[in-house]
Enzyme design. Structure first.
Site, PDB file in Angstrom:
ATOM      1  N   ARG A  23       0.824  -1.220   0.000  1.00 19.24           N
ATOM      2  CA  ARG A  23       0.000   0.000   0.000  1.00 19.24           C
ATOM      3  C   ARG A  23       0.860   1.273   0.000  1.00 19.24           C
ATOM      4  O   ARG A  23       0.478   2.271   0.611  1.00 19.24           O
ATOM      5  CB  ARG A  23      -0.962   0.014   1.193  1.00 19.24           C
ATOM      6  CG  ARG A  23      -2.027  -1.065   1.137  1.00 19.24           C
ATOM      7  CD  ARG A  23      -3.233  -0.572   0.364  1.00 19.24           C
ATOM      8  NE  ARG A  23      -4.286  -1.587   0.319  1.00 19.24           N
ATOM      9  CZ  ARG A  23      -5.439  -1.499   0.963  1.00 19.24           C
ATOM     10  NH1 ARG A  23      -5.713  -0.446   1.691  1.00 19.24           N
ATOM     11  NH2 ARG A  23      -6.335  -2.460   0.849  1.00 19.24           N
ATOM     12  N   ARG A  27      -3.412   6.693   1.006  1.00 18.75           N
ATOM     13  CA  ARG A  27      -3.934   7.895   1.664  1.00 18.75           C
ATOM     14  C   ARG A  27      -2.981   8.582   2.630  1.00 18.75           C
ATOM     15  O   ARG A  27      -3.184   9.723   2.981  1.00 18.75           O
ATOM     16  CB  ARG A  27      -5.243   7.551   2.376  1.00 18.75           C
ATOM     17  CG  ARG A  27      -6.383   7.356   1.403  1.00 18.75           C
ATOM     18  CD  ARG A  27      -7.561   6.711   2.070  1.00 18.75           C
ATOM     19  NE  ARG A  27      -7.180   5.388   2.548  1.00 18.75           N
ATOM     20  CZ  ARG A  27      -8.029   4.519   3.056  1.00 18.75           C
ATOM     21  NH1 ARG A  27      -9.288   4.827   3.194  1.00 18.75           N
ATOM     22  NH2 ARG A  27      -7.613   3.331   3.449  1.00 18.75           N
ATOM     23  N   ARG A  36      -6.552  11.907  -5.530  1.00 16.56           N
ATOM     24  CA  ARG A  36      -7.759  11.238  -5.074  1.00 16.56           C
ATOM     25  C   ARG A  36      -8.889  12.234  -4.779  1.00 16.56           C
ATOM     26  O   ARG A  36     -10.065  11.895  -4.873  1.00 16.56           O
ATOM     27  CB  ARG A  36      -7.391  10.416  -3.844  1.00 16.56           C
ATOM     28  CG  ARG A  36      -8.471   9.666  -3.159  1.00 16.56           C
ATOM     29  CD  ARG A  36      -9.030   8.528  -3.970  1.00 16.56           C
ATOM     30  NE  ARG A  36      -9.969   7.827  -3.111  1.00 16.56           N
ATOM     31  CZ  ARG A  36     -11.179   8.298  -2.829  1.00 16.56           C
ATOM     32  NH1 ARG A  36     -11.583   9.419  -3.355  1.00 16.56           N
ATOM     33  NH2 ARG A  36     -11.968   7.625  -2.011  1.00 16.56           N
ATOM     34  N   ASP A  72      -6.699  -2.606  -7.517  1.00 19.57           N
ATOM     35  CA  ASP A  72      -7.255  -3.239  -6.322  1.00 19.57           C
ATOM     36  C   ASP A  72      -7.555  -4.697  -6.600  1.00 19.57           C
ATOM     37  O   ASP A  72      -7.827  -5.068  -7.749  1.00 19.57           O
ATOM     38  CB  ASP A  72      -8.532  -2.531  -5.864  1.00 19.57           C
ATOM     39  CG  ASP A  72      -8.837  -2.873  -4.420  1.00 19.57           C
ATOM     40  OD1 ASP A  72      -8.293  -2.215  -3.529  1.00 19.57           O
ATOM     41  OD2 ASP A  72      -9.581  -3.848  -4.181  1.00 19.57           O
ATOM     42  N   TYR A 149     -14.675 -11.943  -0.366  1.00 17.51           N
ATOM     43  CA  TYR A 149     -15.381 -10.704  -0.711  1.00 17.51           C
ATOM     44  C   TYR A 149     -16.630 -10.994  -1.538  1.00 17.51           C
ATOM     45  O   TYR A 149     -17.660 -10.343  -1.388  1.00 17.51           O
ATOM     46  CB  TYR A 149     -14.441  -9.751  -1.463  1.00 17.51           C
ATOM     47  CG  TYR A 149     -13.446  -9.103  -0.523  1.00 17.51           C
ATOM     48  CD1 TYR A 149     -13.826  -8.029   0.270  1.00 17.51           C
ATOM     49  CD2 TYR A 149     -12.153  -9.593  -0.385  1.00 17.51           C
ATOM     50  CE1 TYR A 149     -12.933  -7.441   1.159  1.00 17.51           C
ATOM     51  CE2 TYR A 149     -11.257  -9.018   0.498  1.00 17.51           C
ATOM     52  CZ  TYR A 149     -11.658  -7.944   1.267  1.00 17.51           C
ATOM     53  OH  TYR A 149     -10.782  -7.379   2.156  1.00 17.51           O
TER      54      TYR A 149
HETATM   55  O1  CP3 Z   1       0.029  -1.586  -2.564  1.00 14.68           O
HETATM   56  C1  CP3 Z   1      -0.238  -0.657  -3.351  1.00 14.68           C
HETATM   57  O2  CP3 Z   1       0.172   0.516  -3.170  1.00 14.68           O
HETATM   58  C2  CP3 Z   1      -1.015  -0.965  -4.612  1.00 14.68           C
HETATM   59  C3  CP3 Z   1      -2.430  -0.749  -4.580  1.00 14.68           C
HETATM   60  C4  CP3 Z   1      -3.342  -1.653  -3.778  1.00 14.68           C
HETATM   61  C5  CP3 Z   1      -4.559  -1.191  -3.221  1.00 14.68           C
HETATM   62  N1  CP3 Z   1      -5.226  -2.257  -2.697  1.00 14.68           N
HETATM   63  C6  CP3 Z   1      -5.029   0.203  -3.258  1.00 14.68           C
HETATM   64  C7  CP3 Z   1      -6.158   0.623  -2.416  1.00 14.68           C
HETATM   65  C8  CP3 Z   1      -3.255  -3.016  -3.498  1.00 14.68           C
HETATM   66  C9  CP3 Z   1      -2.141  -4.010  -3.806  1.00 14.68           C
HETATM   67  C10 CP3 Z   1      -4.470  -3.385  -2.833  1.00 14.68           C
HETATM   68  C11 CP3 Z   1      -4.786  -4.764  -2.420  1.00 14.68           C
HETATM   69  C12 CP3 Z   1      -5.989  -5.027  -1.630  1.00 14.68           C
HETATM   70  N2  CP3 Z   1      -7.227  -4.443  -1.759  1.00 14.68           N
HETATM   71  C13 CP3 Z   1      -6.090  -6.039  -0.652  1.00 14.68           C
HETATM   72  C14 CP3 Z   1      -5.007  -7.012  -0.260  1.00 14.68           C
HETATM   73  C15 CP3 Z   1      -3.938  -6.393   0.550  1.00 14.68           C
HETATM   74  C16 CP3 Z   1      -4.344  -5.984   1.910  1.00 14.68           C
HETATM   75  O3  CP3 Z   1      -4.140  -4.785   2.214  1.00 14.68           O
HETATM   76  O4  CP3 Z   1      -4.784  -6.809   2.680  1.00 14.68           O
HETATM   77  C17 CP3 Z   1      -7.401  -6.000  -0.137  1.00 14.68           C
HETATM   78  C18 CP3 Z   1      -7.976  -6.907   0.940  1.00 14.68           C
HETATM   79  C19 CP3 Z   1      -8.117  -5.002  -0.858  1.00 14.68           C
HETATM   80  C20 CP3 Z   1      -9.556  -4.648  -0.730  1.00 14.68           C
HETATM   81  C21 CP3 Z   1      -9.793  -3.257  -0.336  1.00 14.68           C
HETATM   82  N3  CP3 Z   1      -9.425  -2.169  -1.097  1.00 14.68           N
HETATM   83  C22 CP3 Z   1     -10.446  -2.783   0.821  1.00 14.68           C
HETATM   84  C23 CP3 Z   1     -10.985  -3.677   1.914  1.00 14.68           C
HETATM   85  C24 CP3 Z   1     -10.454  -1.395   0.747  1.00 14.68           C
HETATM   86  C25 CP3 Z   1     -11.157  -0.447   1.689  1.00 14.68           C
HETATM   87  C26 CP3 Z   1     -10.405  -0.261   2.949  1.00 14.68           C
HETATM   88  C27 CP3 Z   1      -9.420   0.859   2.779  1.00 14.68           C
HETATM   89  O5  CP3 Z   1      -8.238   0.667   3.107  1.00 14.68           O
HETATM   90  O6  CP3 Z   1      -9.877   1.931   2.352  1.00 14.68           O
HETATM   91  C28 CP3 Z   1      -9.769  -0.997  -0.441  1.00 14.68           C
HETATM   92  C29 CP3 Z   1      -9.526   0.382  -0.921  1.00 14.68           C
HETATM   93  C30 CP3 Z   1      -8.157   0.732  -1.379  1.00 14.68           C
HETATM   94  N4  CP3 Z   1      -7.318  -0.057  -2.127  1.00 14.68           N
HETATM   95  C31 CP3 Z   1      -7.509   1.983  -1.167  1.00 14.68           C
HETATM   96  C32 CP3 Z   1      -6.267   1.924  -1.818  1.00 14.68           C
HETATM   97  C33 CP3 Z   1      -5.231   3.025  -1.938  1.00 14.68           C
HETATM   98  C34 CP3 Z   1      -8.107   3.190  -0.436  1.00 14.68           C
HETATM   99  C35 CP3 Z   1      -9.085   3.821  -1.369  1.00 14.68           C
HETATM  100  C36 CP3 Z   1      -9.197   5.313  -1.201  1.00 14.68           C
HETATM  101  O7  CP3 Z   1      -8.357   6.052  -1.738  1.00 14.68           O
HETATM  102  O8  CP3 Z   1     -10.201   5.726  -0.610  1.00 14.68           O
END
Ligand code: CP3
Length: 349
Positions: A23, A27, A36, A72, A149
Site C-alpha cells: 500500500r 492515503r 484522489r 485493487d 469478498y
Molecule cells: O500496494 C499498493 O500501493 C497498490 C495498490 C493496492 C490497493 N489495494 C489500493 C487501495 C493493493 C495491492 C491493494 C490490495 C488489496 N485491496 C487487498 C489485499 C492487501 C491488503 O491490504 O490486505 C485487499 C484486501 C483489498 C480490498 C480493499 N481495497 C479494501 C478492503 C479497501 C477499503 C479499505 C481501505 O483501506 O480503504 C480498499 C480500498 C483501497 N485499495 C484503497 C487503496 C489506496 C483506499 C481507497 C481510497 O483512496 O479511498
C-alpha cells in the site's frame, strides 16, 4: 536499472536489501490525496494516466526499490460480473453476494484484455514512464481472499457465509473457486504480457483457517495458479518471480512453503529467523515489520530495522517490507526514514 529487488527475489547476491511497502501508494501520502481529491477510488483505478501517476509517487518520494501497480484486488471481481462500489465508511460492497448455484453460474471468466484493459494500459504506460528505473510489480488477490469478498459481499468479521459454504456446500464453493482460479491465472498472464516484472498473490484472509482447511480451501488453488504460471513462463521464455503473501502466516508456514512461489511474505507475529527456519533456508522472504511500528520514534524504528536485517541473514534472500499494508494515519516522514535505514544498515562491503 536498480534491479536489486528482482535479484533478491531470485536469491542472488545484492549490494543492499531492497525494500518496497505494501500500500505504498495511498492515503498517508498528501500527493495521493491530491489526485484522489479529484476522482473516486474506482475512477482512479480505471484511468490509466492517473493510476500510473500515483504508482510512481512513492518511487520518487520514498526511494523504494520497486513500484507496485496501483489497482485493487476487487477489480477482477467486477470483471467477473459483480456490481462493485467503494463506500467511504463501509469499504467495498459487491452485489449480489454469491451464495447459491445460480449466482455462481452467472459469473464469467473474463478476457482480461477486454474487461480489464485499463489495467494493462496502466502497466504499458508505467513501463515507459519508469524507464527501467525500478521494476514493476503486478498483483492479484489469491482465490480464497477474493472469494471471501464475493461470498460475504464485502468485508467481514468472522467469514460466516464463506465458512458455511465451504462446510455445507463444498461443491458450490469448489465451482466458485475454479472460476476465480481461472480468472486470476489469465489476469496475471495478461499483466506479465503487458510488462509487469514480478507478481504478488495477496491472500490477506488465509490466516482465518486451521492449517488443514487452509491447505484444502486456499492453498490448493494457489498451487495450481503458480504451477500453471510457471509452465507458461517457461514456454514463453520469461523470468518473472512470484510472491505469495498470506496475512497471519505464523500458524501456516509449513503449508505455505508448498505453494511453489519464489518469495514468501511473512507478517510480524513471528520472528523472521523462526519463520525462515520453518520455511527452509533456501527460501526468499519478504517482510516483516509491524505497520504500526512506524508510529515509534525513529531511533526505535531503527532498532527494529537492524533486528529484522540480522534475523534475515539466515535466508537465501530478503526483501524488506511491512507485514501488511501501511495505514492511512502513518507519517510519510517515518516511511521515508525507514527506506533510508534499510538501505544504510544493509550495505554489503
Ligand atoms: O500496494 C499498493 O500501493 C497498490 C495498490 C493496492 C490497493 N489495494 C489500493 C487501495 C493493493 C495491492 C491493494 C490490495 C488489496 N485491496 C487487498 C489485499 C492487501 C491488503 O491490504 O490486505 C485487499 C484486501 C483489498 C480490498 C480493499 N481495497 C479494501 C478492503 C479497501 C477499503 C479499505 C481501505 O483501506 O480503504 C480498499 C480500498 C483501497 N485499495 C484503497 C487503496 C489506496 C483506499 C481507497 C481510497 O483512496 O479511498
Amino acid at each position: 536499472m536498480n534491479d536489486t529487488f528482482l535479484k533478491a527475489c531470485r536469491g542472488e547476491a545484492v549490494p543492499f536489501t531492497p525494500i518496497w511497502i505494501m500500500r505504498q501508494a495511498g492515503r498517508y501520502l498528501p500527493d495521493y490525496q491530491k489526485v484522489r481529491g479529484k476522482v473516486d477510488f474506482l475512477t482512479l483505478c480505471k484511468t490509466p494516466e492517473l493510476a500510473a501517476e500515483v504508482t510512481i509517487q512513492p518511487i520518487d518520494i520514498l526511494k523504494v526499490d520497486a513500484a507496485i501497480l496501483f489497482s485493487d484486488i476487487l477489480i477482477p471481481v467486477e470483471a467477473m460480473g459483480m456490481n462493485l462500489e467503494f463506500h467511504e465508511k463501509r469499504g467495498p460492497v459487491m452485489t449480489p453476494a454469491i451464495r447459491d448455484e445460480n449466482t455462481v453460474k452467472k459469473l464469467l471468466v473474463p478476457d482480461p484484455e477486454e474487461k480489464m484493459k485499463f489495467v494493462m494500459d496502466t502497466i504499458r504506460i508505467l513501463r515507459k514512464e519508469l524507464a527501467n528505473k525500478v521494476p514493476l510489480i503486478g498483483f492479484s488477490g489469491a482465490p480464497f481472499t477474493t472469494a471471501t469478498y464475493m461470498i460475504e459481499g464485502g468485508t467481514s468479521k468472522n467469514f460466516l457465509n464463506t465458512k458455511r459454504m465451504i462446510f455445507q456446500a463444498p461443491e458450490l464453493f469448489r465451482a466458485l473457486m475454479d472460476k476465480i482460479t481461472a480468472t486470476v491465472t489469465e489476469y496475471l498472464k495478461a499483466q506479465i504480457k503487458a510488462g509487469t516484472q514480478a507478481v504478488q498473490l495477496f491472500d490477506t484472509w488465509g490466516g482465518i483457517f486451521s492449517p488443514q482447511d487452509f491447505k484444502a480451501h486456499a492453498l490448493s488453488y494457489v498451487k495450481k495458479i503458480i504451477h500453471d504460471l510457471k509452465k507458461w513462463l517457461k514456454a514463453e521464455n520469461i523470468s518473472v518471480p512470484i510472491i505469495y503473501f498470506v496475512g497471519e502466516t505464523a500458524g501456516l508456514l509449513e503449508e505455505i512453503k508448498e505453494a511453489g512461489a519464489d518469495v514468501y511474505g511473512v507478517d510480524w507475529r513471528i520472528n523472521l529467523d523462526d519463520a525462515i527456519r520453518r520455511l527452509g533456508s533456501s527460501a526468499v522472504v519478504q517482510g516483516n515489520l509491524d505497520p504500526l511500528a512506524l508510529f515509534l520514534p525513529q531511533n526505535e524504528i531503527e532498532q527494529r530495522v537492524k533486528d529484522i536485517l540480522s534475523r534475515a541473514a539466515l535466508a537465501k534472500g530478503h526483501i524488506f517490507n511491512l507485514g501488511h499494508g501501511v495505514v492511512p494515519e502513518t507519517s510519510p516522514e517515518n516511511v521515508i526514514a525507514l527506506v533510508d535505514m534499510v538501505h544504510r544498515h544493509s550495505q554489503r562491503k
